[in-house]
Write an enzyme that holds these catalytic residues in place. Structure first.
Site, short mmCIF file in Angstrom:
data_model
loop_
_atom_site.label_atom_id
_atom_site.label_comp_id
_atom_site.label_asym_id
_atom_site.label_seq_id
_atom_site.Cartn_x
_atom_site.Cartn_y
_atom_site.Cartn_z
CG HIS A 196 4.49 -6.34 -1.50
ND1 HIS A 196 4.62 -4.99 -1.77
CD2 HIS A 196 3.30 -6.71 -2.03
CE1 HIS A 196 3.56 -4.56 -2.43
NE2 HIS A 196 2.75 -5.59 -2.61
CB SER B 155 -3.78 2.65 1.71
OG SER B 155 -3.95 1.95 0.50
CB THR C 225 2.96 -1.48 -5.47
OG1 THR C 225 3.50 -1.39 -4.16
CG2 THR C 225 3.76 -2.48 -6.28
CB THR C 226 -1.38 -0.01 -8.29
OG1 THR C 226 -1.74 -1.08 -7.42
CG2 THR C 226 -2.23 -0.09 -9.55
CD1 TRP C 227 0.96 6.00 -11.27
CD2 TRP C 227 1.54 7.12 -9.43
NE1 TRP C 227 1.18 7.32 -11.64
CE2 TRP C 227 1.54 8.02 -10.52
CE3 TRP C 227 1.85 7.60 -8.16
CZ2 TRP C 227 1.85 9.37 -10.37
CZ3 TRP C 227 2.16 8.94 -8.01
CH2 TRP C 227 2.16 9.81 -9.10
CE1 TYR D 292 1.34 6.87 -4.72
CE2 TYR D 292 0.62 8.51 -3.12
CZ TYR D 292 0.36 7.70 -4.20
OH TYR D 292 -0.89 7.70 -4.78
CE LYS E 269 -3.37 -1.01 -0.51
NZ LYS E 269 -3.83 -1.58 -1.81
NE ARG F 223 0.14 6.57 0.09
CZ ARG F 223 -1.04 6.04 -0.24
NH1 ARG F 223 -1.15 4.72 -0.35
NH2 ARG F 223 -2.08 6.81 -0.45
#
Length: 307
Positions: free
Chosen positions: A145, A177, A84-86, A235, A81, A169
């Protein structure tokens, strides 16, 4: 005593246990290691100072013994969280910008978590990993991770040639998150998950992949040993100036942005295409499902911010 024996086995370069032997060691460890509830229905096991679920625990044991790296491999590493997706989307799109037109891009048809393999559930026979060279040219991209300490020394040693992009982050945002994410994962038959429960576990470090602070610190300290092999991102800084960070990514991955691409607005196009707002609005991320190689399925929308 058992854990020391396992470490000795793992560190013998000349003797690599077969997958069946490692599975037996894994089963034995599950009976011996300290354990805790994961808050979403599975047990956590304390392995070498970090809390892991059963499947990632087996994954790190198999990876230590069987993963064959290439000197050009690039790993996206992070705690859960943290963005990572971005970063997955930005790395994949930036690295392969000469291969795919944005109007007919793979990310229009698959979720970001499918664009390159996750090592945490590693299996030696995994098709997506063993055949990466046939799917895309080098450098290969992987995500994990796992804390720095649990990764094979064969890839973390500066002499390996492997590179890492790490993103951290603000812990408060990670916590919020994580609460939303775990709340959605929690089986319906269990009582609702309170924020206080997640808060206490997060502060104690009894969460998936262990203490957030230890995770960040492990990679932060590694940057001083091999600054040219680890690109450490925050982030919040990426959000403030995503175009500058895309250019850093491109340079680090060995595909720098050319003057012509700069003039053509390529960086801006990548940033807009990979924005969470754009990706979240795609049909594949509204209705699609990510299937991990252990058979576990998650809706793609669970990887995106709730607001």
């Amino acid at each position: 005593m058992k854990q020391q024996t396992h470490s000795k086995i793992r560190n013998k370069k000349s003797c690599q246990p077969k997958e069946e032997e490692i599975s037996q060691q894994h089963a034995q460890l599950l009976n011996e290691l300290p354990r805790s509830d994961s808050l979403f229905g599975e047990c956590l096991y304390l392995y070498q100072g970090f809390w892991l679920c059963s499947d990632p625990l087996l994954g790190t044991m198999l990876m230590q013994n069987h993963f064959k790296h290439r000197s050009t491999d690039i790993f996206l590493a992070s705690s859960m969280k943290t963005g990572t997706t971005w970063l997955r989307s930005l790395m994949f799109t930036t690295l392969n910008r000469s291969c795919f037109d944005l109007s007919d891009h793979p990310l229009l048809r698959m979720g970001p978590h499918e664009c390159f393999p996750v090592l945490d559930l590693y299996k030696p026979e995994d098709y997506a990993i063993t055949n990466m060279e046939a799917l895309l040219p080098s450098p290969r991209l992987f995500a994990t991770h796992f804390p720095h300490k649990l990764l094979p020394s064969s890839i973390t040693d500066p002499s390996s040639g492997c590179k890492f992009v790490y993103v951290c982050r603000d812990p408060k945002d990670v916590l919020v998150s994580m609460w939303h994410f775990l709340h959605n994962l929690r089986p319906k038959e269990l009582p609702p998950l309170s924020f206080d429960q997640v808060f206490e576990r997060f502060c104690e470090g009894v969460t998936v992949y262990g203490s957030y602070w230890d995770h960040v610190l492990g990679f932060w300290e590694a940057t001083f040993e091999s600054p040219d092999k680890i690109l450490f991102f925050k982030y919040e800084e990426i959000k403030r100036d995503p175009e500058a960070h895309v250019k850093k990514l491109a340079e680090f991955m060995g595909v720098p942005i050319s003057v012509q691409e700069e003039e053509d607005g390529m960086v801006k196009k990548i940033v807009e295409f990979c924005s969470l707002e754009h990706l979240k609005g795609l049909e594949i991320n509204k209705t699609g499902t990510y299937r991990a190689n252990n058979g576990y399925e998650l809706p793609n929308q669970s990887f995106f911010p709730v607001r």
